[in-house]
Structures are given as structure tokens and as C-alpha cells.
Design a protein around this motif. Structure first.
Motif, mmCIF file in Angstrom:
data_model
loop_
_atom_site.group_PDB
_atom_site.id
_atom_site.type_symbol
_atom_site.label_atom_id
_atom_site.label_comp_id
_atom_site.label_asym_id
_atom_site.label_seq_id
_atom_site.Cartn_x
_atom_site.Cartn_y
_atom_site.Cartn_z
ATOM 1 N N ARG A 161 -22.307 10.619 -45.101
ATOM 2 C CA ARG A 161 -21.016 9.999 -45.443
ATOM 3 C C ARG A 161 -20.211 9.737 -44.332
ATOM 4 O O ARG A 161 -19.244 9.143 -44.342
ATOM 5 N N TYR A 162 -20.552 10.241 -42.871
ATOM 6 C CA TYR A 162 -19.851 9.721 -41.850
ATOM 7 C C TYR A 162 -19.781 8.102 -41.869
ATOM 8 O O TYR A 162 -18.775 7.704 -41.510
ATOM 9 N N CYS A 163 -20.930 7.443 -42.188
ATOM 10 C CA CYS A 163 -21.172 6.069 -42.178
ATOM 11 C C CYS A 163 -21.015 5.481 -43.491
ATOM 12 O O CYS A 163 -20.501 4.405 -43.795
ATOM 13 N N ASP A 191 -23.676 13.764 -41.338
ATOM 14 C CA ASP A 191 -23.574 13.594 -42.658
ATOM 15 C C ASP A 191 -23.865 12.236 -42.999
ATOM 16 O O ASP A 191 -23.266 11.166 -42.308
#
Lengths: 216, 233
Positions: free
Chosen positions: A67-69, A65
Motif C-alpha cells: 500500500r505504500y505505492c 508494504d
């Protein structure tokens, strides 16, 4: 007394007046077109990066996703380039010997950050905040394109003022449901205007076309 | 900055030449031409600098001044940012008087579970998988396989254990304290509990109408019901 100018000078004078106007208009048109062309905006050309990071592999292939990073996009002005630690979360065990990842290992060892090249660089006289756009239903791909299909990352949108104002004056043409924000392949449905007007109402989206919205 | 000073140098050079020429030839025309050119050059410089790149640091800019190369500065020791005092031990440490807890610091609503699902799918799924079996994509690429959430030991662990693992890591799992914020940690834990329930549910626990649906599944005509679920992540 002989005439100073030949009779043809009249025509030349008239022609040069018209010619000057045409030349000025032409130069203006060329400047206008070039300034808005990908040549000036830097679109579609991936800059060289210290590591040839592929969003297509990590996001498209492995399904990680956004948003992981880029978790801070949801909370703050900047989406944020992840620190080396985030790369190492996985790469302490996989692709350990890849020469492409040498800068990552180097950075982890020395504590010196990897110097990624900014792909989307707004002029310094522009205020921009990611979190409010996400809260109001602007999806990642609206501005960044289908990043999860890019081998190297490039800029899709012109990022000029006309482009910003297009959405700021008619948000109903571009907003999407909040559940689709991180869907990079989202396409506006056939009834986008109807959906958009409903979302503008539901999410309390204001048109915000004042100078001081972005130029603070 | 550099562009402006460079054009200023050029302007000085041109202007100086113009003066010398004027003295030598005595003609004012030359000086006028140089003046016009100089003014034109000023415009060019204004176009090029344009305040596009102002001499201030943006977030994550590099810096030659600080030894770690970052313009972003870490907190000085023994300081607390405004609004981040974090006195609520239950919410921020996941414990109560230093002892493990099995309650949530705020009520778990459907909204919290939905948030938990989103955050779980973003941060946990790569290794733990969508159902929590520990078969995520990164594991399939060769990372150590985590214990399934449906394992007897993990099912019996307290909520504090999960909070502690998110913050401090466990085994091959690194700390996710920087990536997942406190309230989201609890939302994720709530969703993990829901996943555990989903794999160990009893048919009799379902509401009557859902049991009815299970015993008499709808005909495939209502085929688009599965698609609504996709938007959840």
C-alpha cells in the motif's frame, strides 16, 4: 457406359468424411489449447519496462508494504501505478547516481510521467474493481502471485473468463481473512473450505456469476 | 481499429481483382472463391479486434493530446469535486480556527487504532521503524534519520503538529498528503501516541491481571502466543 468412379472411391469417400470430422475436431482442440496457453494470455513473461523496477528488492527485501505505492487499491477500482513523486520520496536521497534510475530523475525534472508498461491488462469489455475484492477477502497474491519475490514483474494468472468465474462461482475456495490480504506468502490452510465458508458468511460474499457483474 | 481498416483494404483489393478476373475469364467460380475468402477474412478481423482494445482512455493511460502526456486530468482551478468540500477544519486541516489542537476529530476506538497500525506499518515504517525509533529500513539504506517519536520534544508536540507534518512534510520527510487520506492520518497519529505510551509506560498503569502476568510469566508451554501478533500488519 463405363463407370465414372473406380470402386475404391467408396472407401475414399467414407474415409474423407471421417477425416474431415477428425481434422475439424483437431483444429478446434488446437485453437482451444493455444488460446488458453501462456502464449496467448501473456503469462510468466515480464515485459520490458523503462526502469527495471524490482518488487523483490523493494517489497521482499526492504519490507515496504504494497500500500505504500498502491494505496488506491483499497479505495478505488485501480491499484494505481505510483507517480514519480512516490519513487522520489526515497530516491531523492538514496541511489542518486544509479543509471537505472535515469528515467525517474528525468521524469521528476520535466514533469513527464514515466511510461510504465501495463502488466495486467484486462480486455476493455471487462469491468474490474480492486477495492471490492480487497474488502471481500481476496488477497493480492491470489491474482498477482508472490510479487514480492519477482525481480521483474510478470503476470501469473491467465486473466481469462474461466479463471475469473472459477472464483466467482466458488469463492470459498479462495478467500482469506482480511488480516492476511497483504501477506504475499499466504497459503490456503488444510481446512480452507471450512474457513472459506465461514468467511463467505461473515463478509457477506455473493457469488456474482451474472454477465452484468463484469460486462457492464 | 487499424487491423479492421487494413483487412477492409485487403478485402476491397481481393474483391476488385475477382471482378476483373470474372470479366476476363467469364467464370463465376473465381468470383465465388474470392467471395468466400473475403467472408473468411472478415471473421479473422473480428477475432483480432474483438473489442479488446476500445478507443477510450483507461485510468493512467498515456495521451498524445495533452502536453503533460497524461490522460488523467488535474482538477481545473477553483473547482471542488462532489463530496470533497471538506469544510471540517479539524478533520481536514488538523486545526481549529487556525490554532493547533490536541484532540481527535472522531473518537479513537480499538478499530481506529488497528487501522492506524496498518497504515503506520505501510507508510511510516520504512523510515520511522516499527517502534518509532527512526531506524527503518530506508534509513539503514542511507536516508536521513528521523527524530525518534520517543524524543522529549516530539512527545510534547500537539496532534496538529503530526497532522501538519504528514500533510506538508518536515525536514527530509516529503508530504504524504497524496498517499495517506485524512481519516487515516488521524488513525496513524493515534497509533503514534500508542507507540509513545508503549515506550514510556509505568507498570502500575497496567490492569491488575496484566501486572500478575508480568510478575508470573506463563511457562513456555504456551509458546504460540507470539504468532497471533504477526497478522497485525
Amino acid at each position: 457406359m463405363p463407370q465414372v468412379f473406380h470402386r475404391s472411391s467408396n472407401s475414399i469417400a467414407r474415409l474423407s468424411i471421417i477425416g474431415a470430422a477428425v481434422t475439424a475436431a483437431l483444429i478446434g482442440a488446437i485453437v482451444y489449447i493455444v488460446a488458453r496457453s501462456p502464449l496467448a494470455t501473456g503469462q510468466h513473461v515480464p515485459p520490458a519496462q523503462p526502469v527495471p523496477f524490482s518488487h523483490a528488492h523493494h517489497s521482499g527485501g526492504d519490507g515496504i508494504d504494497c500500500r505504500y505505492c498502491h494505496q488506491s487499491a483499497e479505495y478505488s477500482a485501480v491499484a494505481g501505478v505510483p507517480p514519480t513523486e512516490t519513487c522520489v520520496n526515497c530516491h531523492k536521497q538514496i541511489w542518486l547516481n544509479s543509471p537505472n534510475l535515469r528515467p525517474v530523475r528525468e521524469s521528476e525534472r520535466t514533469g513527464q510521467p514515466i511510461q510504465w508498461v501495463k502488466v495486467h491488462d484486462l480486455p476493455d469489455f471487462v469491468y474490474f474493481n480492486h477495492s471490492i475484492h480487497i474488502k471481500k477477502g481476496v488477497g493480492c497474491s491470489t491474482c498477482h502471485g508472490e510479487v514480492n519475490r519477482m525481480q521483474l514483474t510478470w503476470q501469473v494468472a491467465p486473466l481469462n473468463m474461466g479463471w475469473c468465474v472459477e472464483c466467482h462461482s466458488q469463492p470459498e475456495r479462495f478467500v482469506r481473512p482480511r488480516s492476511e490480504i497483504y501477506n504475499m506468502q499466504w497459503q490456503p490452510p488444510a481446512n480452507q473450505l471450512e474457513l472459506g465458508r465461514r468467511l463467505v458468511d461473515e463478509y457477506d460474499i455473493q457469488k456474482k456469476v451474472y454477465c452484468d457483474t463484469c460486462h457492464r | 481499429m487499424s487491423i479492421r481498416s487494413r483487412s477492409y483494404d485487403l478485402w476491397l483489393k481481393l474483391f476488385g481483382t475477382g471482378q476483373r478476373d470474372a470479366r476476363q475469364t467469364g467464370g463465376g467460380l473465381n468470383r465465388l472463391a474470392v467471395g468466400v475468402l473475403a467472408v473468411a477474412l472478415l471473421f479473422v478481423s473480428a477475432c483480432a479486434s474483438n473489442h479488446r482494445d476500445q478507443p477510450y482512455y483507461e485510468a493512467q493511460d498515456p495521451s498524445a493530446f495533452f502536453p503533460d502526456g497524461k490522460a488523467d486530468r488535474p482538477l481545473p482551478p477553483n473547482t471542488v469535486p462532489q463530496g470533497q468540500l471538506r469544510l471540517d477544519e479539524h478533520l481536514y486541516q488538523g486545526t481549529s480556527n487556525g490554532r493547533p489542537v490536541n484532540t481527535f476529530p472522531f473518537p479513537v476506538t480499538a478499530q481506529v487504532l488497528q487501522r492506524g497500525q496498518q497504515q503506520y506499518n505501510a507508510h511510516c515504517v520504512p523510515c520511522h521503524g516499527f517502534a518509532g525509533n527512526g531506524d527503518g529500513m530506508i534509513v539503514r539504506r542511507g536516508y536521513s534519520r528521523p527524530t525518534s517519536y520517543h524524543d522529549e520534544r516530539l512527545r510534547n508536540e500537539s496532534l496538529s503538529h503530526y497532522y501538519d507534518v504528514i500533510v506538508n512534510g518536515y525536514g527530509a520527510m516529503p508530504s504524504y498528503a497524496d498517499q495517506v487520506y485524512p481519516r487515516d492520518r488521524w488513525a496513524i497519529i493515534a497509533y503514534i501516541r500508542a507507540l509513545q505510551l508503549s515506550q514510556n509506560a509505568n507498570v502500575r498503569d497496567l490492569p491488575a491481571e496484566d501486572q500478575e502476568l508480568l510478575n508470573h510469566p506463563p511457562t513456555p508451554a504456551a509458546g504460540d502466543e507470539g504468532e497471533g501478533e504477526e497478522g497485525g500488519h
